[in-house]
Design a protein around this motif. Structure first.
Motif, PDB file in Angstrom:
ATOM      1  N   ILE A  79      22.110   3.578  30.418  1.00  0.00           N
ATOM      2  CA  ILE A  79      23.568   3.485  30.566  1.00  0.00           C
ATOM      3  C   ILE A  79      24.161   2.560  29.505  1.00  0.00           C
ATOM      4  CG2 ILE A  79      25.406   2.690  32.100  1.00  0.00           C
ATOM      5  CD1 ILE A  79      23.536   3.542  34.459  1.00  0.00           C
ATOM      6  N   GLU A  81      22.882   1.431  26.551  1.00  0.00           N
ATOM      7  CA  GLU A  81      22.694   1.869  25.167  1.00  0.00           C
ATOM      8  C   GLU A  81      23.200   3.290  24.928  1.00  0.00           C
ATOM      9  OE1 GLU A  81      18.555   1.277  24.233  1.00  0.00           O
ATOM     10  OE2 GLU A  81      18.744  -0.903  24.309  1.00  0.00           O
ATOM     11  N   LYS A  82      23.576   4.003  25.991  1.00  0.00           N
ATOM     12  CA  LYS A  82      24.068   5.381  25.914  1.00  0.00           C
ATOM     13  C   LYS A  82      23.067   6.304  25.217  1.00  0.00           C
ATOM     14  CE  LYS A  82      28.990   4.131  25.974  1.00  0.00           C
ATOM     15  NZ  LYS A  82      28.885   3.351  27.117  1.00  0.00           N
ATOM     16  N   VAL A  83      21.803   6.126  25.579  1.00  0.00           N
ATOM     17  CA  VAL A  83      20.742   6.955  25.025  1.00  0.00           C
ATOM     18  C   VAL A  83      19.676   7.170  26.114  1.00  0.00           C
ATOM     19  CG1 VAL A  83      19.460   4.996  24.065  1.00  0.00           C
ATOM     20  CG2 VAL A  83      19.204   7.244  23.035  1.00  0.00           C
ATOM     21  N   ASN A  84      19.057   8.341  26.108  1.00  0.00           N
ATOM     22  CA  ASN A  84      18.029   8.643  27.109  1.00  0.00           C
ATOM     23  C   ASN A  84      16.862   7.659  27.013  1.00  0.00           C
ATOM     24  OD1 ASN A  84      19.566  10.854  27.750  1.00  0.00           O
ATOM     25  ND2 ASN A  84      18.057  12.373  27.088  1.00  0.00           N
ATOM     26  N   LYS A 100      12.424   5.212  24.558  1.00  0.00           N
ATOM     27  CA  LYS A 100      13.831   5.612  24.451  1.00  0.00           C
ATOM     28  C   LYS A 100      13.994   6.589  23.291  1.00  0.00           C
ATOM     29  CE  LYS A 100      15.580   1.852  21.567  1.00  0.00           C
ATOM     30  NZ  LYS A 100      16.581   0.805  21.462  1.00  0.00           N
ATOM     31  N   TYR A 140      19.157   9.243  32.148  1.00  0.00           N
ATOM     32  CA  TYR A 140      20.259   9.690  31.304  1.00  0.00           C
ATOM     33  C   TYR A 140      21.357   8.631  31.218  1.00  0.00           C
ATOM     34  CZ  TYR A 140      17.868  14.127  31.878  1.00  0.00           C
ATOM     35  OH  TYR A 140      16.920  15.112  31.875  1.00  0.00           O
ATOM     36  N   PRO A 141      22.165   8.666  30.116  1.00  0.00           N
ATOM     37  CA  PRO A 141      23.229   7.672  29.934  1.00  0.00           C
ATOM     38  C   PRO A 141      24.335   7.713  30.988  1.00  0.00           C
ATOM     39  CG  PRO A 141      22.723   8.747  27.852  1.00  0.00           C
ATOM     40  CD  PRO A 141      21.971   9.481  28.908  1.00  0.00           C
ATOM     41  N   ASP A 142      24.469   8.827  31.697  1.00  0.00           N
ATOM     42  CA  ASP A 142      25.513   8.913  32.717  1.00  0.00           C
ATOM     43  C   ASP A 142      25.049   8.377  34.076  1.00  0.00           C
ATOM     44  OD1 ASP A 142      23.774  10.891  33.526  1.00  0.00           O
ATOM     45  OD2 ASP A 142      25.233  12.532  33.445  1.00  0.00           O
TER      46      ASP A 142
END
Length: 156
Positions: A79, A81-84, A100, A140-142
């Protein structure tokens, strides 16, 4: 002081009284010592398995908490870093580690090991097993993550 028939004063004979007192009041009998040793042996015999089970449950609790911490960290970092982020599991070696997604990886886009203290490879204690359906869990980022079931099993 005592007076003799001749009128001479003499000290009372405390030696006999002291010796008698010493024989009856000092020390423990052999039976008493044996009973105390027997009592202590019974207490130790009863408590040893309880301590073993307590240590085993603490070890299992610690292993599951370590796994939960790395899962939480992976979710949070995805969340932030907005990356998987991905939890990798090796059931045969009983190891797990966090990676990551990195677009700028040397070999092209792909997953790379996370840096820092959560970037190392973790393992469950020797006496436990690690099992589950899938060998990866993606965060996931969401805030979503793949559904997973991971078990830490006591071999004993």
């Amino acid at each position: 002081m005592m007076t003799s028939p001749t009128g001479a004063r003499s000290k009372p004979n405390n030696r006999a009284a002291f010796t008698q007192h010493q024989r009856t009041g000092a020390g423990f009998t052999f039976i008493e010592l044996i009973l105390v040793i027997l009592f202590i042996s019974i207490i130790v015999g009863i408590s040893t398995p309880l301590f073993k089970n307590t240590f085993s449950s603490l070890e299992a609790q610690n292993a599951s908490q370590d796994l939960a911490k790395i899962i939480n960290y992976g979710q949070e970092m995805a969340i932030i870093e907005k990356v998987n982020h991905k939890l990798n599991l090796d059931y045969e070696k009983k190891e797990y580690w966090l990676t990551k997604w990195d677009e700028s990886a040397a070999s092209g886009a792909g997953y790379v090991k996370v840096q820092g203290r959560f970037g190392r490879t973790f393992s469950v204690p020797e006496r436990f097993g690690l099992s589950g359906k899938d060998d990866t869990v993606i965060f996931y980022p969401d805030g979503r993550s793949e559904e997973a079931e991971i078990n830490i099993l006591d071999k004993d």
